[in-house]
Design a protein around this motif. Structure first.
Motif, mmCIF file in Angstrom:
data_model
loop_
_atom_site.group_PDB
_atom_site.id
_atom_site.type_symbol
_atom_site.label_atom_id
_atom_site.label_comp_id
_atom_site.label_asym_id
_atom_site.label_seq_id
_atom_site.Cartn_x
_atom_site.Cartn_y
_atom_site.Cartn_z
ATOM 1 N N SER A 96 0.836 -1.194 0.000
ATOM 2 C CA SER A 96 0.000 0.000 0.000
ATOM 3 C C SER A 96 0.878 1.255 0.000
ATOM 4 C CB SER A 96 -0.961 -0.042 1.196
ATOM 5 O OG SER A 96 -1.901 1.009 1.154
ATOM 6 N N MET A 120 -0.115 -4.011 -3.900
ATOM 7 C CA MET A 120 -1.294 -3.135 -3.905
ATOM 8 C C MET A 120 -0.941 -1.651 -3.780
ATOM 9 S SD MET A 120 -3.284 -4.255 -0.405
ATOM 10 C CE MET A 120 -2.635 -4.037 1.245
ATOM 11 N N SER A 133 -12.011 8.002 2.055
ATOM 12 C CA SER A 133 -11.619 7.195 3.209
ATOM 13 C C SER A 133 -10.868 8.005 4.257
ATOM 14 C CB SER A 133 -10.750 6.022 2.754
ATOM 15 O OG SER A 133 -11.453 5.182 1.870
ATOM 16 N N HIS A 212 -4.567 -7.203 -6.032
ATOM 17 C CA HIS A 212 -5.692 -7.885 -5.402
ATOM 18 C C HIS A 212 -6.988 -7.523 -6.121
ATOM 19 C CE1 HIS A 212 -3.237 -7.339 -1.438
ATOM 20 N NE2 HIS A 212 -2.730 -8.285 -2.210
ATOM 21 N N ARG A 214 -11.169 -6.910 -6.105
ATOM 22 C CA ARG A 214 -12.241 -6.491 -5.184
ATOM 23 C C ARG A 214 -11.734 -5.685 -4.005
ATOM 24 N NH1 ARG A 214 -12.841 -11.610 -6.624
ATOM 25 N NH2 ARG A 214 -11.996 -12.386 -4.651
ATOM 26 N N ASP A 215 -10.828 -4.758 -4.274
ATOM 27 C CA ASP A 215 -10.284 -3.894 -3.219
ATOM 28 C C ASP A 215 -10.307 -2.458 -3.740
ATOM 29 O OD1 ASP A 215 -8.906 -2.525 -1.300
ATOM 30 O OD2 ASP A 215 -7.094 -3.751 -1.371
ATOM 31 N N HIS A 218 -7.228 -0.274 -3.087
ATOM 32 C CA HIS A 218 -6.027 -0.745 -3.796
ATOM 33 C C HIS A 218 -6.489 -1.497 -5.044
ATOM 34 C CE1 HIS A 218 -5.251 -0.854 0.619
ATOM 35 N NE2 HIS A 218 -4.193 -0.137 0.269
ATOM 36 N N SER A 240 -7.105 -12.520 -2.948
ATOM 37 C CA SER A 240 -7.767 -11.443 -2.213
ATOM 38 C C SER A 240 -6.718 -10.721 -1.392
ATOM 39 C CB SER A 240 -8.870 -11.983 -1.289
ATOM 40 O OG SER A 240 -8.300 -12.584 -0.143
ATOM 41 N N ILE A 241 -7.136 -9.623 -0.743
ATOM 42 C CA ILE A 241 -6.227 -8.888 0.128
ATOM 43 C C ILE A 241 -5.794 -9.729 1.327
ATOM 44 C CG2 ILE A 241 -8.043 -7.865 1.547
ATOM 45 C CD1 ILE A 241 -6.433 -5.286 1.585
#
Length: 274
Positions: A96, A120, A133, A212, A214-215, A218, A240-241
């Motif tokens: 990240s 990500m 966020s 990833h 579905r994030d 990221h 996934s994450i």
């Protein structure tokens, strides 16, 4: 380790020995021990791994000055860490925010980068979600500091040894005073968040990119974009994450192979995909 003329104290942890250096960088506000497992795995396979708390993270200093925080200043802290360790080069890896900083290190000090692990990254396609966020975090820390102080009071009283490891990481992430927290988010919001595409395309270091699905914070599209821009990239799509947190074997193996390849005399030159 100290930087900026001795005014800022940064903490790091070493795993393993030797000259095959790897530096692992945490995500936004997360302490360096998020990478304990990967660091131990890489060290067991012959790497000399260092995990770093940026300024404002973990046990490093947390000043109230927004100008102390930016991706570029974090990248300079990584270079200062390499100087402190006497490491000419290292594989720089991050998650990240740490992924963005790894790219920034390659942009400002390419001669110090043996390779990159970019998990990500947060780039162009995450802009709107990032604003939604983290803007409330900045506003809340400025306007309702007592709420953040109260949360910190509660979380600091939970013994880390009696909760699962990732819950402990989450509790540590919440352990921020409102003043430094607001300064941190302010600095990142209004500073450079990553090298622009024109600079990313000039990065020659071999790179492992992990994306990833579905994030929204990221998005896989950001990871895919970086993988397409850099000329010497291996792209791995995580399920996934949570994969690298709950079932890390596959991605640990990919990261270990990548690091060992980076430190072998023969450098990879072709793009691959998994």
């Amino acid at each position: 380790m100290e930087t900026d003329g001795g005014r800022d104290r940064l903490e790091y942890t070493e795993y393993g020995t030797g000259d095959a250096w790897v530096v692992l960088l945490p995500g936004l506000l997360i302490p360096r021990r998020m990478h304990d497992h990967l660091a131990r795995t890489l060290a067991a396979n012959g790497a000399h791994v260092v995990t770093l708390d940026f300024l404002g993270h973990g046990r490093s200093d947390k000043p109230d000055d927004p100008f102390a925080y930016s991706v570029t200043s974090f990248a300079r802290q990584v270079v200062a860490l390499l100087d402190e360790l006497g490491a000419g080069q290292a594989v720089i890896g991050g998650t990240s925010l740490g992924a963005n900083v790894a790219l920034e290190v390659a942009a400002i000090a390419p001669e110090r980068v043996r390779g990159l692990i970019v998990e990500m990254p947060v780039l162009d396609n995450a802009l709107e979600v990032a604003i939604v966020s983290f803007a409330p975090l900045l506003l809340g820390a400025r306007v309702f500091p007592f709420a953040f102080s109260g949360l910190r009071f509660v979380t600091r009283r939970v013994p880390r040894g009696v909760v699962p490891w990732w819950i402990g990481i989450g509790l540590d992430t919440l352990d921020h005073k409102p003043g430094p927290l607001a300064a941190y988010v302010h600095g990142l919001f209004f500073g450079r968040v990553a090298p622009p595409a024109s600079e990313r395309r000039r990065i020659q270091a071999p790179t492992l990119v992990v994306g990833h699905p579905r994030d929204p914070l990221h998005p896989a599209s950001d990871a895919e974009m970086v993988a397409s821009e850099l000329p010497n990239t291996t792209f791995v799509k995580a399920t996934s994450i949570l994969e690298w947190r709950r079932s890390p074997e596959r991605l640990d193996l990919a990261a270990t192979k990548f690091v060992l390849d980076c430190w072998r005399p023969a450098r990879r030159t072709r793009r691959t995909a998994n």
